[in-house]
Design an enzyme around this catalytic site. Sequence first.
Site, PDB file in Angstrom:
ATOM      1  N   GLU A   1       4.156  10.539   6.251  1.00 49.81           N
ATOM      2  CA  GLU A   1       4.173  11.307   7.418  1.00 49.81           C
ATOM      3  C   GLU A   1       5.718  11.909   7.689  1.00 49.81           C
ATOM      4  O   GLU A   1       6.012  12.743   8.580  1.00 49.81           O
ATOM      5  CB  GLU A   1       3.850  10.772   8.607  1.00 49.81           C
ATOM      6  CG  GLU A   1       4.585   9.593   9.438  1.00 49.81           C
ATOM      7  CD  GLU A   1       4.635   8.475   8.427  1.00 49.81           C
ATOM      8  OE1 GLU A   1       4.088   8.345   7.512  1.00 49.81           O
ATOM      9  OE2 GLU A   1       5.620   7.628   9.037  1.00 49.81           O
TER      10      GLU A   1
ATOM     11  N   CYS B   1       3.372   1.292   6.057  1.00 51.26           N
ATOM     12  CA  CYS B   1       4.380   0.262   6.412  1.00 51.26           C
ATOM     13  C   CYS B   1       4.128  -0.682   7.286  1.00 51.26           C
ATOM     14  O   CYS B   1       3.187  -1.743   6.852  1.00 51.26           O
ATOM     15  CB  CYS B   1       5.551   0.942   6.755  1.00 51.26           C
ATOM     16  SG  CYS B   1       7.275   0.125   6.602  1.00 51.26           S
TER      17      CYS B   1
ATOM     18  N   HIS C   1       6.382   6.006   3.964  1.00 46.97           N
ATOM     19  CA  HIS C   1       5.942   6.833   5.153  1.00 46.97           C
ATOM     20  C   HIS C   1       5.774   8.312   4.795  1.00 46.97           C
ATOM     21  O   HIS C   1       6.693   8.912   4.663  1.00 46.97           O
ATOM     22  CB  HIS C   1       7.262   6.967   5.865  1.00 46.97           C
ATOM     23  CG  HIS C   1       7.240   5.495   6.796  1.00 46.97           C
ATOM     24  ND1 HIS C   1       7.009   5.346   8.094  1.00 46.97           N
ATOM     25  CD2 HIS C   1       8.003   4.302   6.390  1.00 46.97           C
ATOM     26  CE1 HIS C   1       7.379   4.270   8.704  1.00 46.97           C
ATOM     27  NE2 HIS C   1       7.951   3.640   7.535  1.00 46.97           N
TER      28      HIS C   1
HETATM   29  N1  GLN Z   1       9.978  -4.107   8.726  1.00 47.52           N
HETATM   30  C1  GLN Z   1       9.003  -3.750   9.412  1.00 47.52           C
HETATM   31  C2  GLN Z   1       7.858  -5.009   9.870  1.00 47.52           C
HETATM   32  O1  GLN Z   1       8.041  -5.937   9.332  1.00 47.52           O
HETATM   33  C3  GLN Z   1       7.852  -2.397   9.058  1.00 47.52           C
HETATM   34  C4  GLN Z   1       8.997  -1.200   8.797  1.00 47.52           C
HETATM   35  C5  GLN Z   1       8.348  -0.039   8.784  1.00 47.52           C
HETATM   36  O2  GLN Z   1       7.060   0.009   9.535  1.00 47.52           O
HETATM   37  N2  GLN Z   1       9.053   1.029   8.712  1.00 47.52           N
HETATM   38  O3  GLN Z   1       6.919  -4.849  10.662  1.00 47.52           O
END
Ligand code: GLN
Length: 210
Positions: free
Chosen positions: A173, A78, A171
């Site tokens: 995890e 992410c 995610h």
């Molecule tokens: N929206 C976050 C970003 O742009 C990422 C979100 C996440 O890691 N769950 O950094």
Amino acid sequence: MKIGVLALHGAVIEHIRTLRAIGVEGVPVRLPEDLEGISGLILPGGESTTMRKLVARWNLREPIMALARSGAPILGTCAGMIIVAREICGGEEPVFPLLDVTVERNAFGRQLDSFETDLQVPILGDRPVHAIFIRAPIIERVGPGVEVLARLPDQRVVAVRQRNVLAISFHPELAGETRFHRLVATMAAEYAEPAEGAGGTERWPLGEVM
Ligand code: GLN
């Protein structure tokens, strides 16, 4: 064999627990010296703008780039995916320009801010991955040399690998999914003790890891 988890901010403890679940020691990385003796690094989810600031503040950029260039496996989830991308839509500067992709932050808009779905990830076997997306990025452009590991049903790319660098939009995890961590652990073991005749960072075949 130890695997670091960048512990400046975000879903750190969940990654350390997932590593523990597969019998690997996860080491929180806050300072350059914490990278000593680790054979791989996980960059967790969170907020990439915050991570960007903290990476600069604690002088982690160069040592993490050096670790990645030495061939140690890096897994970005992410926000972690955003910070390993060479290009970020909208022109933000990259943090660790390791992966030849363009990412779009917060790509799912308000309605689908967060959602869960089951994905096929062929290198992890037949059992689908339960993927949790939280204000997630997607990969807009995939450069040559980057393997696509998973797509959404609408074909948008959500998991990739370029040699030793893996990045996923979701995610594992938070879903009790250990197979990505196992893949990283396999690569890290190989990095720590290269098999006879193995060469460079091209050496991990896809598949047959699980
Ligand atoms: N929206 C976050 C970003 O742009 C990422 C979100 C996440 O890691 N769950 O950094």
